[in-house]
Design a protein around this motif. Structure first.
Motif, PDB file in Angstrom:
ATOM      1  N   UNK A  98       1.026  -1.537   0.499  1.00 43.27           N
ATOM      2  CA  UNK A  98       0.093   0.382  -0.376  1.00 43.27           C
ATOM      3  C   UNK A  98       0.922   1.488  -0.165  1.00 43.27           C
ATOM      4  N   UNK A  99       2.048   0.832   0.034  1.00 41.15           N
ATOM      5  CA  UNK A  99       3.010   2.199   0.443  1.00 41.15           C
ATOM      6  C   UNK A  99       3.596   3.038   1.545  1.00 41.15           C
ATOM      7  N   UNK A 100       2.988   1.995   2.547  1.00 43.23           N
ATOM      8  CA  UNK A 100       2.850   2.947   3.296  1.00 43.23           C
ATOM      9  C   UNK A 100       4.058   2.848   4.089  1.00 43.23           C
ATOM     10  N   UNK A 101       5.281   2.343   3.225  1.00 38.79           N
ATOM     11  CA  UNK A 101       6.788   2.225   4.198  1.00 38.79           C
ATOM     12  C   UNK A 101       8.064   1.639   2.897  1.00 38.79           C
ATOM     13  N   UNK A 102       8.763   1.720   3.010  1.00 41.22           N
ATOM     14  CA  UNK A 102       9.208   0.910   1.813  1.00 41.22           C
ATOM     15  C   UNK A 102      10.300  -0.592   2.344  1.00 41.22           C
ATOM     16  N   UNK A 103       9.964  -0.726   3.605  1.00 35.87           N
ATOM     17  CA  UNK A 103      11.209  -1.786   5.156  1.00 35.87           C
ATOM     18  C   UNK A 103      10.039  -1.922   5.492  1.00 35.87           C
ATOM     19  N   UNK A 104      10.389  -3.144   5.761  1.00 29.48           N
ATOM     20  CA  UNK A 104       9.597  -3.174   7.586  1.00 29.48           C
ATOM     21  C   UNK A 104      10.621  -4.124   8.172  1.00 29.48           C
ATOM     22  N   UNK A 105      10.565  -4.508   9.280  1.00 29.61           N
ATOM     23  CA  UNK A 105      11.658  -5.006  10.491  1.00 29.61           C
ATOM     24  C   UNK A 105      11.430  -4.533  12.063  1.00 29.61           C
ATOM     25  N   UNK A 106      11.577  -5.837  12.674  1.00 24.43           N
ATOM     26  CA  UNK A 106      11.281  -5.707  14.083  1.00 24.43           C
ATOM     27  C   UNK A 106      10.925  -6.966  14.427  1.00 24.43           C
ATOM     28  N   UNK A 107      12.710  -7.726  13.971  1.00 24.01           N
ATOM     29  CA  UNK A 107      12.923  -8.817  14.438  1.00 24.01           C
ATOM     30  C   UNK A 107      11.942  -9.974  13.556  1.00 24.01           C
ATOM     31  N   UNK A 108      12.428  -9.775  12.588  1.00 18.60           N
ATOM     32  CA  UNK A 108      11.204 -10.833  11.407  1.00 18.60           C
ATOM     33  C   UNK A 108      11.314 -11.418  10.980  1.00 18.60           C
ATOM     34  N   UNK A 109      11.056 -12.461  11.016  1.00 19.32           N
ATOM     35  CA  UNK A 109      11.819 -13.922  10.893  1.00 19.32           C
ATOM     36  C   UNK A 109      11.463 -14.279   9.282  1.00 19.32           C
ATOM     37  N   UNK A 110      12.683 -15.105   8.874  1.00 18.30           N
ATOM     38  CA  UNK A 110      12.650 -14.997   7.071  1.00 18.30           C
ATOM     39  C   UNK A 110      11.684 -16.370   6.965  1.00 18.30           C
ATOM     40  N   UNK A 111      10.266 -16.878   6.786  1.00 20.27           N
ATOM     41  CA  UNK A 111       9.798 -17.782   6.362  1.00 20.27           C
ATOM     42  C   UNK A 111       9.302 -18.039   4.707  1.00 20.27           C
ATOM     43  N   UNK A 112       9.434 -19.818   4.513  1.00 25.12           N
ATOM     44  CA  UNK A 112       8.639 -19.494   3.164  1.00 25.12           C
ATOM     45  C   UNK A 112       7.327 -18.774   2.885  1.00 25.12           C
ATOM     46  N   UNK A 113       6.039 -18.849   4.102  1.00 27.48           N
ATOM     47  CA  UNK A 113       5.186 -18.485   3.699  1.00 27.48           C
ATOM     48  C   UNK A 113       4.857 -16.098   3.512  1.00 27.48           C
ATOM     49  N   UNK A 114       6.026 -16.080   4.252  1.00 24.48           N
ATOM     50  CA  UNK A 114       6.369 -14.564   4.018  1.00 24.48           C
ATOM     51  C   UNK A 114       6.945 -14.358   3.177  1.00 24.48           C
ATOM     52  N   UNK A 115       7.454 -14.950   2.512  1.00 26.09           N
ATOM     53  CA  UNK A 115       9.215 -14.921   1.376  1.00 26.09           C
ATOM     54  C   UNK A 115       7.683 -14.790   0.205  1.00 26.09           C
ATOM     55  N   UNK A 116       6.070 -15.109   0.296  1.00 27.19           N
ATOM     56  CA  UNK A 116       5.099 -14.930  -0.964  1.00 27.19           C
ATOM     57  C   UNK A 116       5.042 -14.036  -0.769  1.00 27.19           C
ATOM     58  N   UNK A 117       5.113 -13.128   0.394  1.00 28.09           N
ATOM     59  CA  UNK A 117       4.329 -11.783   0.512  1.00 28.09           C
ATOM     60  C   UNK A 117       5.398 -10.940   0.145  1.00 28.09           C
ATOM     61  N   UNK A 118       6.629 -10.954   0.290  1.00 29.67           N
ATOM     62  CA  UNK A 118       7.385  -9.776   0.076  1.00 29.67           C
ATOM     63  C   UNK A 118       8.653 -10.524   0.252  1.00 29.67           C
ATOM     64  N   UNK A 119      10.156  -9.385  -0.076  1.00 32.52           N
ATOM     65  CA  UNK A 119      11.471 -10.059  -0.475  1.00 32.52           C
ATOM     66  C   UNK A 119      12.226  -9.688   0.725  1.00 32.52           C
ATOM     67  N   UNK A 120      13.048 -10.567   1.162  1.00 37.04           N
ATOM     68  CA  UNK A 120      13.887 -10.532   2.693  1.00 37.04           C
ATOM     69  C   UNK A 120      15.641 -10.569   1.964  1.00 37.04           C
ATOM     70  N   UNK A 121      15.568  -9.301   2.670  1.00 40.47           N
ATOM     71  CA  UNK A 121      17.458  -8.767   2.492  1.00 40.47           C
ATOM     72  C   UNK A 121      17.805 -10.709   2.612  1.00 40.47           C
ATOM     73  N   UNK A 122      19.236 -10.261   2.565  1.00 41.44           N
ATOM     74  CA  UNK A 122      19.949 -11.270   3.594  1.00 41.44           C
ATOM     75  C   UNK A 122      19.578 -11.481   5.038  1.00 41.44           C
ATOM     76  N   UNK A 123      19.848 -12.359   5.762  1.00 48.92           N
ATOM     77  CA  UNK A 123      19.320 -12.949   6.946  1.00 48.92           C
ATOM     78  C   UNK A 123      20.692 -12.004   8.028  1.00 48.92           C
ATOM     79  N   UNK A 124      20.299 -11.058   8.876  1.00 52.19           N
ATOM     80  CA  UNK A 124      21.536 -10.515   9.832  1.00 52.19           C
ATOM     81  C   UNK A 124      21.320 -11.296  11.558  1.00 52.19           C
ATOM     82  N   UNK A 125      20.258 -12.026  11.376  1.00 48.68           N
ATOM     83  CA  UNK A 125      20.561 -12.640  13.251  1.00 48.68           C
ATOM     84  C   UNK A 125      20.052 -13.651  13.371  1.00 48.68           C
TER      85      UNK A 125
END
Length: 264
Positions: A98-125
């Motif tokens: 919806x264009x509310x933001x450029x990035x989302x982050x708050x300790x967000x785990x990379x999962x296949x389900x989420x990868x179907x809805x957005x693109x993730x950076x390299x893991x950082x934690x």
């Protein structure tokens, strides 16, 4: 003035607005990366999630995630702007779409389900799940949760883990509400990422167990935002190489990162 005369300026203003919206122009950083707002990198976060994203005494949202995205903003030559949002709309990709933001982050785990809805950076934690209980509860692990109620954060991997282990869960929108429910006796335990439970483990509360899950955090961008994703990954590579990541991690987490964490 007749009705037609009054409406004419309004019609002209509307036409100009539509012309501007239809121009196809998009804000960009100095390096040409498309952004939601000119000169700004907008990040959606869901505090409290200490030490990754939480509000300090001055009311500013700070933490390891904020430190990292601030480095991204500096590399892009823009100002960092923070928006507080619900974790559900962040992890579902809604805030990005919806264009509310450029990035989302708050300790967000990379999962296949989420990868179907957005693109993730390299893991950082690297992250695992943890169990927070009252210090006198006698609960030391999953076996002690039979017949107990467990607070989970809605739409998180902690909720998924608890449900997969057959626990009786109560959903809360954010971590702070989970903790309050435990402190007031509404629930018997809290399940969330182990790294965020530590700050609450004092006095009447304690971390009873850690559950290794192999989870990793990533920073989310709108699907297909290749230029921005490349910029985020470039910053992650830089701060790992120049020692900035180790310094930020140590300051926020309290220990130096393991080799695996610092290498992503």
């Amino acid at each position: 003035m007749n009705t037609a005369a009054r409406l004419a300026p309004l019609g002209l203003a509307a036409l100009l607005a539509l012309t501007a919206c239809g121009s196809g122009e998009q804000a960009t950083s100095d390096s040409g990366v498309p952004l939601v707002s000119e000169g700004q990198l907008t990040v959606c976060v869901n505090p409290p999630f200490e030490p990754f994203a939480y509000t300090d005494d001055s009311g500013e949202v700070v933490g390891l995630d904020m430190d990292i995205v601030n480095e991204v903003a500096k590399d892009l030559g823009v100002e960092l702007v923070t928006k507080v949002s619900a974790f559900e709309t962040m992890q579902s990709g809604t805030d990005l779409d919806t264009g509310s933001c450029d990035l989302v982050t708050s300790g967000m785990t990379i999962t296949p389900e989420r990868e179907a809805k957005l693109d993730f950076s390299e893991p950082y934690f690297d992250a695992d799940q943890g169990l927070l209980v009252a210090a006198d509860s006698g609960i030391t692990g999953v076996d002690g949760l039979a017949g107990k109620t467990v607070a989970v954060q809605q739409a998180t991997t902690g909720e998924t883990w608890a449900e997969e282990n057959g626990l009786t869960v109560v959903q809360f929108e954010e971590l702070g509400l989970q903790i309050k429910a435990l402190e007031t006796g509404q629930v018997d335990a809290v399940v969330n990422d182990i790294a965020v439970l530590g700050p609450y483990a004092s006095g009447d509360l304690e971390v009873a167990a850690t559950f290794p899950t192999g989870e990793q955090y990533g920073i989310g961008v709108k699907t297909g935002s290749t230029a921005l994703l490349d910029a985020v990954n470039a910053t992650l590579d830089r701060i790992r190489e120049d020692g900035t990541y180790d310094a930020l991690y140590t300051a926020r987490i309290g220990t130096a990162p393991s080799t695996a964490s610092s290498e992503g």
